[in-house]
Design an enzyme around this catalytic site. Structure first.
Site, mmCIF file in Angstrom:
data_model
loop_
_atom_site.group_PDB
_atom_site.id
_atom_site.type_symbol
_atom_site.label_atom_id
_atom_site.label_comp_id
_atom_site.label_asym_id
_atom_site.label_seq_id
_atom_site.Cartn_x
_atom_site.Cartn_y
_atom_site.Cartn_z
ATOM 1 N N TYR A 96 0.798 -1.227 0.000
ATOM 2 C CA TYR A 96 0.000 0.000 0.000
ATOM 3 C C TYR A 96 0.831 1.278 0.000
ATOM 4 O O TYR A 96 0.281 2.371 0.052
ATOM 5 C CB TYR A 96 -0.946 0.017 1.200
ATOM 6 C CG TYR A 96 -2.186 -0.805 0.965
ATOM 7 C CD1 TYR A 96 -2.091 -2.180 0.836
ATOM 8 C CD2 TYR A 96 -3.435 -0.216 0.851
ATOM 9 C CE1 TYR A 96 -3.211 -2.955 0.608
ATOM 10 C CE2 TYR A 96 -4.562 -0.973 0.623
ATOM 11 C CZ TYR A 96 -4.439 -2.349 0.500
ATOM 12 O OH TYR A 96 -5.555 -3.101 0.275
ATOM 13 N N LYS A 99 2.824 -14.807 4.148
ATOM 14 C CA LYS A 99 3.160 -15.653 2.992
ATOM 15 C C LYS A 99 4.685 -15.753 2.931
ATOM 16 O O LYS A 99 5.323 -15.529 1.889
ATOM 17 C CB LYS A 99 2.562 -15.005 1.727
ATOM 18 C CG LYS A 99 2.580 -15.874 0.485
ATOM 19 C CD LYS A 99 1.561 -16.988 0.495
ATOM 20 C CE LYS A 99 1.724 -17.875 -0.724
ATOM 21 N NZ LYS A 99 0.908 -19.097 -0.669
ATOM 22 N N ASP A 114 -3.118 -18.548 2.576
ATOM 23 C CA ASP A 114 -4.060 -19.409 1.838
ATOM 24 C C ASP A 114 -4.701 -20.446 2.769
ATOM 25 O O ASP A 114 -5.904 -20.702 2.697
ATOM 26 C CB ASP A 114 -3.409 -20.078 0.611
ATOM 27 C CG ASP A 114 -1.943 -20.415 0.801
ATOM 28 O OD1 ASP A 114 -1.340 -19.948 1.777
ATOM 29 O OD2 ASP A 114 -1.390 -21.156 -0.032
ATOM 30 N N ASP A 144 -6.717 -6.398 4.377
ATOM 31 C CA ASP A 144 -7.825 -5.838 3.617
ATOM 32 C C ASP A 144 -8.731 -6.957 3.094
ATOM 33 O O ASP A 144 -9.959 -6.944 3.284
ATOM 34 C CB ASP A 144 -7.234 -5.022 2.449
ATOM 35 C CG ASP A 144 -8.284 -4.253 1.681
ATOM 36 O OD1 ASP A 144 -9.439 -4.186 2.165
ATOM 37 O OD2 ASP A 144 -7.974 -3.726 0.607
#
Ligand code: NAI
Length: 336
Positions: free
Chosen positions: A124, A171, A204, A228
């Site tokens: 972001y 991740k 995930d 988000d």
């Protein structure tokens, strides 16, 4: 003495739902002096900036704002007003409590989790380049400083609010350096809080587990982008975006806003659900020390939702935003 609060109605459904929240707070007898400001498209048209210096100065002076959603154009246009406010005011912690409420039809009835999203960096930062035609890059920034303060914030929140577990979502199997740093710092901070269970999960796997059994989670700590996405997913577990509140909190300032956006598909029709913004305003009232009024409003919302006669369309009802608000105000006044 009246509290002074900056009110940013925003656009789309923003003006309709902020108006509802203002009426509800007034009905509960909280004395607030509102100072209204524009942001986003009208602000760009006026001064070339999505967030004017005047608005930033005013929040810096008064410390607190209640904000409706603001449109961010896709693939073009000015930098998001939402991201600008969070970065310029260093509102590094985005708090999003996600809780089942009786009377709202949803897939689960015992969800009670809290999302803490790092609010200032990750993808972001908006650093994007066209390297050569057909080749682009977006830069993900993860710093030790921001990782440390958000991890501490999440554990402190858990401690103060009787939460038992914090799950870090990442991740780091693919982004070994950036998410690897986020994870390493989390592990270090976790050692300072032996009374709270700390675990980590790849994003995930988290998505699957959250849909299978949300009750296994307590506090979730995520970077900006995953935070988000997972916030909207979590909203879907408890009845949708119309009921999930949020707060952007820094060391000095706080801006309260719902998770949802401007909902252009229903804007201007007086059918939006104002509950999410009203719940965000309750987080604000508690921040201002107005707990009794917040409790009264919360009970009134819950009673009205449980009765189920005055629900907005997203919750399966036929009530307009203003009818919903009128009924809520009647309930609040009966408790004053
Ligand atoms: P959205 O959250 O505005 O809408 C998604 C879906 O949820 C739509 O079907 C909408 O009707 C429904 N919905 C959302 N809030 C609702 C409410 N209170 N009552 C009833 N239904 C509601 O997401 P979308 O369409 O992706 O974004 C629209 C605009 O909002 C974009 O410009 C986006 O950048 C902006 N946005 C702004 C945010 C903010 O100001 N913090 C946050 C998210 C998006």
């Amino acid at each position: 003495m009246a509290h002074k609060v900056i009110l940013i109605p925003g656009d789309g459904i923003g003006p309709e739902i902020t108006e509802a929240a203002v009426r509800v707070i007034e009905a509960a007898g909280v004395d607030i002096e509102w100072e209204r400001h524009e942001a986003g498209i009208p602000s760009v048209q006026k001064c070339g900036l999505s967030v004017s210096d005047e608005l930033l100065d005013s929040i810096r002076r008064n410390k607190i704002a209640l904000k409706g959603p603001i449109t961010t154009l896709v693939g073009k246009g000015f930098k998001s007003a939402n991201v600008t406010l969070r970065q310029k005011l260093d509102l590094y912690a985005n708090l999003r409590p996600v809780k089942s409420i009786g009377g709202i039809r949803s897939r689960y009835d015992k969800v009670d989790l809290v999302i803490v999203r790092e609010n200032t960096e990750d993808l972001y930062t908006g650093i994007e380049n066209l390297i050569t035609p057909g080749v682009t890059q977006a830069i993900k920034i993860v710093t030790e400083r921001a990782s440390l303060r958000i991890a501490r914030w999440a554990f402190e929140y858990a401690k103060k609010n009787g939460r038992k577990k914090v799950t870090l979502v990442h991740k780091a199997n693919i982004m070994k350096i950036s998410d690897g740093l986020f994870l390493r710092i989390f592990d270090e901070v976790a050692r300072e809080y032996p009374e709270i269970v700390a675990e980590d999960m790849i994003v995930d796997a988290l998505a699957m587990n959250l849909v299978m059994d949300p009750s296994r989670f307590d506090v979730l700590l995520l970077g900006n982008l995953f935070g988000d996405i997972v916030s909207d997913l979590a909203a879907g577990l408890v009845g949708g975006l119309g009921v999930v509140p949020g707060a952007n909190i820094g060391e000095e300032y706080a801006v309260f806003e719902a998770v949802h956006g401007t909902a252009p598909d229903i804007a201007g029709k007086n059918i939006a659900n104002p509950t999410a913004l009203i719940f965000s305003a309750l987080l604000m009232l508690r921040h201002l020390g107005e707990d009794a009024a917040a409790d009264r409003i919360f009970k009134s919302v819950v009673v009205n939702l449980a009765i189920g006669k005055h629900l907005t369309a997203d919750l399966g009802g036929t009530c307009s935003t203003s009818e919903y608000t009128d009924e809520l105000i009647k309930e609040i006044k009966s408790r004053n």
